[in-house]
Design a protein around this motif. Structure first.
Motif, PDB file in Angstrom:
ATOM      1  N   ARG B 199       0.022  -5.933   3.183  1.00  0.00           N
ATOM      2  CA  ARG B 199       0.369  -4.584   3.652  1.00  0.00           C
ATOM      3  C   ARG B 199       0.506  -4.143   5.034  1.00  0.00           C
ATOM      4  N   SER B 219      -5.842   0.982   0.993  1.00  0.00           N
ATOM      5  CA  SER B 219      -4.942   1.047   0.099  1.00  0.00           C
ATOM      6  C   SER B 219      -5.335   2.020  -1.162  1.00  0.00           C
ATOM      7  N   GLU B 223      -0.540   1.579  -5.228  1.00  0.00           N
ATOM      8  CA  GLU B 223      -0.030   0.609  -4.364  1.00  0.00           C
ATOM      9  C   GLU B 223       0.128  -0.701  -5.374  1.00  0.00           C
ATOM     10  N   SER B 246      -3.193  -5.767  -2.945  1.00  0.00           N
ATOM     11  CA  SER B 246      -2.791  -4.269  -2.714  1.00  0.00           C
ATOM     12  C   SER B 246      -2.919  -3.486  -3.966  1.00  0.00           C
TER      13      SER B 246
END
Lengths: 1185, 336
Positions: B199, B219, B223, B246
């Motif tokens: 990320r 997150s 995601e 993620s």
């Protein structure tokens, strides 16, 4: 066995022995002795032991007086104890020195001898400090060279234990303390062999112990004091013999034989000079040179000056002597002669009178002074003295090295007499402090001194300015030990690391014919010649110089070195000078780089390697044309319109020609004109701020924060701008009170240091390009000419009236007040000077300032120029510096004068009421001066009074006339740093605050001793690394404000301009208006914090946001209104202290050296922040106090 | 119930692995994660750039103002040694290896070729069980082609693989033109596992001060979708292990990840937000779900919903895009 040869300076040599041979070391920093304490502390922190296998305890004290007290106490309890000091520091030790000597206590104080402040302070070397202690009973052993410093440190330590007489081990400040030389290192076995264990045990046994109690330090009466005082005589009688015996033992160990008096020269000398200290090295070099050429002359090097052994002295004096010249590096005004002179006259006279003299007849003795404050002492001067001695009636009480055209004490000498040996490499390097020249040269000395058979010497001349500081390095390399204790007179190599220096200084003045010039230039090789000023071209041709050029800044940029061109220029030096074969030199340079920089990370080593590798490819020899092509002359040092004194005196000092000024040129009493920095156009900034009126919101923040007062604004009528030069910017003023007028903001581009604080603080951004502000940095050179014209025009624009235009109580309005502190030599981006400048804007035209020694006294008062200025009416701050420790008292004395004189003047007004008239008398006595209008009105009344009194014959009227000015309210400001306020001057400060008098104390709190290089003070915060707090300070800073508040009647404010400029302004106005003592503690970011100085104000903001530096005001007046006097002006911390700490190298270095300890400290520091905030919040919430 | 899984040749007791985060900054943090039953730990990243920056900065501040002014030739004590460079990281790897029994995967973010290799070797020598390359590169140079960027990634993996013998994972961003091809080439270059996805911390704008400000945002479960899809599509086609990172916040995310084809799931945001005790909680939920749904082992579900194993392989591909859009068609009853 061949002994280890090392290169080091005198301070390190002394500290090396002192640390190995003591158990307790109590110190306090003072130039030039500070490094001795720093070495000792560092070694102890690193766990290095003394010769007995234990780590000496090093304690920083609050003052030299405190250090002496601690030494005395440690000695009285039996520890082997030492200290290091100089100058005023030594003077503060005098009371204890009498005690220590009177009690026959073995100790050695190591002294880097320095001038004592008289008409001015000087950090440089002479013997006035040690000579002021002659009567204390301390023995004095003088070392003349770095080798002798190491040797005599041990000899004195051994001798004091045997003699029981305490010793001063003296060497010359800077010339020896800071000279790097190649010496033979003493071994620990040498030290063990020299120090007798039994004597150490005896010393210990004399210590106080409740197991065998006694008392020492009684009070005695007329009946016995005298006799008891005489009881020490046998010890003093024995001391010279003990010292000689110690020297003999030392010789048997090391082969270096010293005597109490060492004679050098012709055995049948008729003229003999005597001196002690580093000058004796130059004298020896000269005497040897002249004796070889048949002169019958000699030199006596005085080693043990106290106790003065007449017997030993007479033994070395040749029987043939006809004239003796004693040379003292000190001055005793009003004395029959300087100390050595008097001792020699007495000794010679006594020996003749007694009939014990072995010489023929009564030799003439003359005395002279030389070398005060590190004034150069050269072979030419030595020869000049011998020449004088050869005259029928040589001048007595002479001076040498200056031109005394007032009382004509000086003797003449032939400056062309130079004896620099041809087989010695003599290299001078002109650099900037920031380009790293000195550091690289120190490395070169190590390389040559320790890796080759050559001897090496390095001496460095530093600037008196902290920003844009120039350095000149003097390096000698040769086959014999180097005794030349003077600056290079004939250089065979000159490196100029800054092209701009060619215009400012006579850099080639000392280069010899056929010498080499290495020049860092921004120009292409084939363009360099035409860019040289005409005098430089002339010298190159006349002296047939070889010239090498390199664009070192480009190489530095390419290799990631930034502005540090040191490694590049060092490589060029080795490549050209041939001191070492090129390849070997490069290998050695790289080894030195690895040694110096590897602890900073491999990437740092690699970038330096890259710089070395890239340097030679860019080095070119200039093909010298046969003719001068340049018409470019050197610009005048100061502009022609500068006042006469500046033209005649200041300009010479600026140009580096102050040595040539005669005595008559200088004021007799240390009084110098204010406002002279404006004449010294330093042009040190590569980029300067440029104003964009379209974006500007006229907030005044840039003006407020500019440390050098180079950004200023005015509001004027449009008609005033009729003759404005082309490009002079202005716009409509944004004040409703000043509607229709024009606002202009200008920059003194030639005075700017390029710090960018102004850009950082500017809140106005271009809406289409937010990276552009109302003030932006642009290259200075293209702006210089135009900028100068704009500035000159700006200065002559009218100032706004202080009393009938605006209320000057906020930042926006205060920007329009003229600063009376400008263009100081402070660091670029200094955090202190904006506060001083603000004070001068608000009150400067009626202020007297007492300034403690420290950064502010140096950038405020160091010659050649002074930033304390005056306005068009001739009014401005009247400034003085007394000492470091007494500043509060000094300022209080000023207040006492003003109080008394005001009282008396008012009495006289009453007495003369009938003469001056009731109306005027009432006005003079009753005008409310609490605001600018009242002050202005009172000035008018005083003017009227003076005109009435002017023609009167009456003594009372004359008296009032001489005092009339004090009827206008005056403001006393006591200014200094935290070292003064928290430590050395705290006792005085406390007393002065307690006095209740109307005075204002401004503490510029950098939380460390900034001026002497970052030693911890009691303001140093918990968890920060500083010298003497190398592992991170373990205790929280003292809460000075809280201590002052405890009186209840002291106005106290803690401010940080970067956190709240409005609160800062409020605090200054309230403090000054309070009719009582006021204390402002001003957070001042500092180079010693390890921060990007351009972001200094951000750091201040963060300090406050994290609760590290809460803002508050304590105003006793609020009580009368039933209010809590304590107001907390900043918000409760929302961010952890670590957010602030992580941004400053002073905190980060602790975690980089000891992460676990750092974490503990940070935790404690957070707790301290929380506790302090809690305390303040509780106080602020009180209904009553 | 068999929760074990294999990742990078390591036997893990279950598929929950804390990914690189400040949780592993200290030995205490690492111990805490083991105490809370983490299957393995990916340590925070050793950033070569940070080491370089730290060195340069130290050099700058130690040099600043020195040898300029006679009274203050330096402003800081003369320290003998600084713990800069990789020392602290390597010491932590060593200490952690000695202190915990679960596998330790070190993470490295390099800049220079020399740096990647040098630090990878050091990490191996310090005792890490495996190495994750955190290749975080923003190709902002308009002159740089996608091919060049890809080649750079491949070179790093080849160079590092050739220098160490411990297993090697590569953590990637999703921004490749041909993700599948890139994954394949990385496996050929020597990657033993792919960690999907990195990320990027996207900066934010401060409109009051007109400044670009760093903004770390944890997150969210949404995601998960991107790595889920890519692992599902790559599973069985590229012969490497997969780690999904993620958007893993609960047991359902874990289940989906495994079924897509991940050998392990990695979490940071959830643990930073709610503490490492989330590991046993999620594990318990996972076990309950598996029991309820009569699964016997983690192994049996890995890749079970990958593209190659689902009934409708095209569900993962572009055609589905139109369907998604359709599903967001405004309610016709409210039109007008």
């Amino acid at each position: 066995m061949k002994r280890k040869m090392i290169t080091l300076d005198g301070n390190q040599a002394a500290a090396y022995v002192a640390h190995h041979t003591n158990e307790v070391i109590a110190i306090y920093p003072i130039t030039p002795s500070s490094p001795m304490g720093e070495w000792a502390d560092q070694w102890s922190v690193q766990g290095k032991t003394n010769i007995w296998g234990t780590i000496p305890l090093v304690q920083e004290m609050q003052a030299e007086g405190g250090a002496a007290g601690a030494v005395h106490g440690a000695l009285q309890t039996g520890a082997l104890t030492t200290t290091f000091t100089a100058s005023q520091g030594l003077l503060l030790m005098i009371p204890n020195m009498y005690k220590i000597a009177g009690e026959l206590t073995s100790t050695v104080f190591h002294i880097a001898a320095r001038s004592v402040a008289a008409q001015a302070l000087s950090i440089f070397g002479d013997h006035s400090d040690v000579m002021a202690t002659r009567s204390t009973g301390f023995a004095m052993l003088f070392a003349n060279s770095v080798q002798e410093v190491m040797d005599f440190a041990l000899i004195s330590q051994a001798a004091t234990l045997a003699a029981r007489v305490p010793f001063l081990h003296v060497f010359d400040g800077f010339r020896t303390s800071h000279e790097i030389n190649k010496v033979e290192e003493l071994t620990l076995d040498d030290m063990r062999a020299m120090l007798d264990d039994e004597l150490i045990h005896a010393h210990r046994a004399r210590g106080l112990s409740p197991d065998r109690p006694f008392i020492r330090g009684t009070a005695q009466n007329p009946d016995v004091f005298f006799q008891a005082r005489e009881r020490v005589n046998p010890y003093y009688i024995a001391t010279p013999g003990i010292v000689q015996e110690t020297m003999d033992r030392f010789a048997s160990l090391t082969g270096r034989q010293y005597h109490l008096f060492d004679y050098v020269g012709a055995p049948d000398a008729e003229r003999v000079i005597m001196l002690m200290g580093s000058g004796a090295e130059t004298a020896e070099e000269t005497v040897n040179y002249l004796v070889e050429r048949g002169e019958k002359i000699g030199l006596i090097k005085v080693r043990l000056y106290r106790p003065f052994s007449a017997e030993h002295f007479l033994q070395v004096l040749p029987a043939t002597v006809k004239v003796i010249a004693t040379l003292d590096r000190t001055k005793e005004p009003g004395a029959a002669g300087e100390p050595l002179y008097q001792d020699v006259v007495t000794t010679v006279a006594e020996s003749v009178t007694n009939g014990t003299a072995h010489f023929n007849g009564f030799p003439r003795v003359i005395g002279g002074r030389y070398g005060l404050s590190s004034k150069e002492f050269t072979p030419a001067m030595v020869k000049g003295i011998f020449d004088e001695m050869a005259k029928e009636t040589p001048k007595n009480h002479f001076t040498v090295g200056i031109v005394d055209d007032v009382t004509h004490t000086s003797i003449e000498y032939d400056t062309s007499f130079v004896i620099e040996p041809k087989d010695v490499v003599r290299a001078m390097f002109w650099g900037l402090g920031s380009d790293g020249t000195v550091g690289a040269n120190k490395n070169s000395i190590k390389i040559i001194g320790e890796e080759t058979d050559n001897y090496a010497q390095g001496y460095f001349v530093y600037d008196s300015k902290k920003s844009g500081a120039r350095t000149i390095s003097h390096l000698r390399f040769g086959p014999r030990p180097i005794q030349s204790t003077y600056l290079i007179q004939n250089a065979n190599f000159v490196a100029v690391h800054q092209f701009g220096f060619l215009e400012k200084y006579d850099v080639l003045a000392n280069i010899e014919e056929g010498g080499i010039l290495l020049l860092n230039t921004p120009y292409a090789t084939d363009e360099v010649w035409d860019h040289l000023p005409r005098p430089v071209q002339e010298t190159i041709l006349a002296k047939k110089l070889r010239v090498f050029v390199i664009d070192a800044y480009s190489v530095a940029k390419e290799t990631g070195m930034g502005i540090r061109i040191n490694t590049i220029m060092q490589t060029c030096f080795f490549a050209i000078s041939g001191v070492l074969p090129k390849d070997e030199a490069i290998t050695k340079i790289k080894e030195a780089i690895k040694k110096t920089y590897s602890k900073r990370g491999d990437v740092v080593v690699q970038k330096n390697y890259a710089a070395v590798d890239a340097a030679l490819g860019h080095l070119h020899e200039l093909s010298i044309p046969s003719e001068i092509t340049s018409t470019h002359e050197l610009p005048p040092v100061v502009p022609p319109e500068a006042p006469e004194f500046v033209q005649n005196v200041t300009a010479a000092i600026i140009a580096g020609k102050g040595d040539a000024l005669p005595v008559s040129a200088l004021p007799a009493d240390g009084t110098y004109p204010s406002g002279t920095t404006r004449w010294e156009k330093r042009n040190i900034a590569l980029e300067v701020p440029v104003w964009d009126p379209e974006i500007c919101i006229q907030c005044g923040k840039c003006v407020l924060v500019c440390p050098h007062a180079v950004i200023r604004s005015k509001v004027v009528d449009e008609s005033d701008l009729a003759d404005a030069p082309t490009g002079f910017l202005y716009t409509d003023a944004r004040w409703k009170e000043l509607a229709g007028k024009k606002y202009t903001l200008q920059v003194a581009v030639e005075d700017c240091t390029g710090c960018t604080l102004c850009v950082e603080i500017c809140p106005a951004k271009d809406k289409s390009e937010v990276g552009r502000k109302a003030i932006n940095m642009e290259p200075q050179l293209p702006l210089r000419e135009e900028g100068r014209k704009h500035w000159d025009f700006f200065l002559q624009l009218p100032e706004l009236s202080r009393h009938d235009s605006l209320k000057f109580s906020n930042v926006k309005n205060i920007q329009l007040l003229e600063p009376l502190f400008e263009f100081s030599g402070a660091c670029a981006g200094c955090g202190e000077t904006p506060y001083i400048k603000l004070m001068t804007q608000l009150f400067g035209d009626r202020t007297v300032v007492a300034n403690a020694t420290g950064c502010s006294s140096i950038y405020g008062g160091n010659l050649p120029t002074t930033p304390w200025a005056f306005n068009k009416d001739g009014r401005g701050p009247a400034w003085s510096n007394s000492l470091f420790e007494d500043n509060a008292e000094f300022g209080m004395g000023m207040r006492l004068t003003l109080d008394k004189q005001t009282e008396y003047a008012r009495e006289l007004v009453h007495r003369l009421r009938s003469v001056i008239g009731d109306e005027l008398a009432d006005k003079l006595l009753n005008t409310d001066q609490s605001n600018e209008a009242g002050i202005d009105a009172q000035r008018g009344h005083v003017a009227e009074l003076k005109s009435k009194l002017a023609g009167m014959d009456d003594p009372t009227a004359k008296d009032l006339l001489s005092l009339a000015d004090v009827l206008v309210k005056r403001s006393v400001w006591i200014v200094g740093g935290d070292g003064w306020a928290y430590d050395i001057g705290y006792g005085g400060l406390d007393h002065v605050l307690a006095s209740g008098r109307n005075l204002n104390v401004l503490v510029l709190d950098t939380e460390v001793y900034s001026n002497t290089g970052g030693q911890a003070s009691k303001a140093t915060p918990l968890a920060a690394a500083a010298k003497f707090a190398m592992s991170g300070k373990g205790m929280p800073a003292k809460d000075l404000g809280m201590m002052a508040m405890s009186y209840g009647y002291v106005y106290v404010a803690q401010v940080a301009m970067g956190a709240s400029d409005a609160q800062t302004v409020k605090a200054f106005l309230e403090a000054e208006s309070y009719d009582g003592p006021s204390l402002i503690i001003a957070y001042s970011h500092c180079i010693a914090h390890g921060i990007d100085m351009a972001k200094g104000l951000e750091h201040q903001k963060l300090a406050t946001e994290t609760g590290f530096w809460p803002l508050y005001r304590f105003d006793p007046r609020r009580r009368a209104a039933g209010k809590n006097p304590f107001q907390l002006d900043s918000r409760a911390p929302k961010r952890p202290f670590a957010d602030f700490a992580v941004k400053e190298a002073r905190f980060r270095m602790v975690s980089q050296t000891n992460p676990t300890h750092a974490e503990e400290l940070l935790e404690e520091a957070q707790k301290a922040v929380n506790d302090r905030w809690q305390r303040y919040a509780t106080l602020a919430a009180l209904k009553e106090w | 119930m068999d929760l074990t899984t294999r990742y990078l040749g390591l036997e893990l007791k279950h598929p929950l692995v804390p990914s690189a985060s400040p949780l592993s900054n200290t030995l205490d943090g690492i111990r805490r994660m083991e105490d809370d039953n983490a299957a393995a730990i990916v340590m925070y990243s050793l950033f070569e750039e940070q080491i370089t920056h730290e060195s340069m900065e130290l050099d700058h501040y130690l040099a600043m103002g020195t040898d300029s002014f006679g009274e203050a030739l330096s402003y800081f004590p003369n320290f003998e040694h600084f713990h800069i460079g990789p020392d602290q990281y390597l010491e932590l790897v060593r200490a952690a290896k000695a202190a915990v029994d679960i596998p330790l995967i070190a993470s490295l973010n390099g800049v220079s070729t020399g740096g990647w290799i040098q630090y990878a070797r050091m990490i191996e020598e310090a005792g890490a069980d495996a190495l994750e390359l955190n290749i975080y590169y923003l190709p902002a140079d308009p002159a740089m082609t996608g091919a060049a960027v890809e080649e750079m990634y491949l070179n790093i993996v080849r160079d590092v693989k050739a220098s160490i013998s411990i297993p090697l994972a590569v953590k990637l961003s999703p921004y490749f033109s041909a993700m599948a091809n890139m994954a394949f080439r990385l496996s050929v270059a020597g990657a033993d596992a792919l960690v999907l996805f990195n990320r990027f911390y996207q900066p934010d704008f401060d409109l009051e001060n007109l400044e670009v400000i760093p903004n770390l945002q944890l997150s969210t479960p949404v995601e998960l979708r991107l790595p889920l899809r890519w692992i599902a599509m790559l599973y069985g086609r590229v012969e490497v292990d997969f780690a999904l990172t993620s958007g893993v916040h609960g047991h359902l995310d874990v289940l989906k990840s495994l079924m897509a084809g991940a050998n392990v799931t990695m979490m940071a945001s959830e643990l930073l937000r709610h503490g490492t005790q989330r590991i046993p909680a999620i594990l318990a939920d996972l076990q309950n779900w598996m029991e309820e749904h009569e699964y016997e082992s983690v192994q049996q579900m890995i890749g079970s919903m990958s593209q190659k194993n689902v009934a409708e392989p095209t569900a993962f591909e572009r055609a589905n895009y139109m369907k998604v859009l359709d599903s967001w068609r405004p309610d016709p009853t409210q039109v007008g």
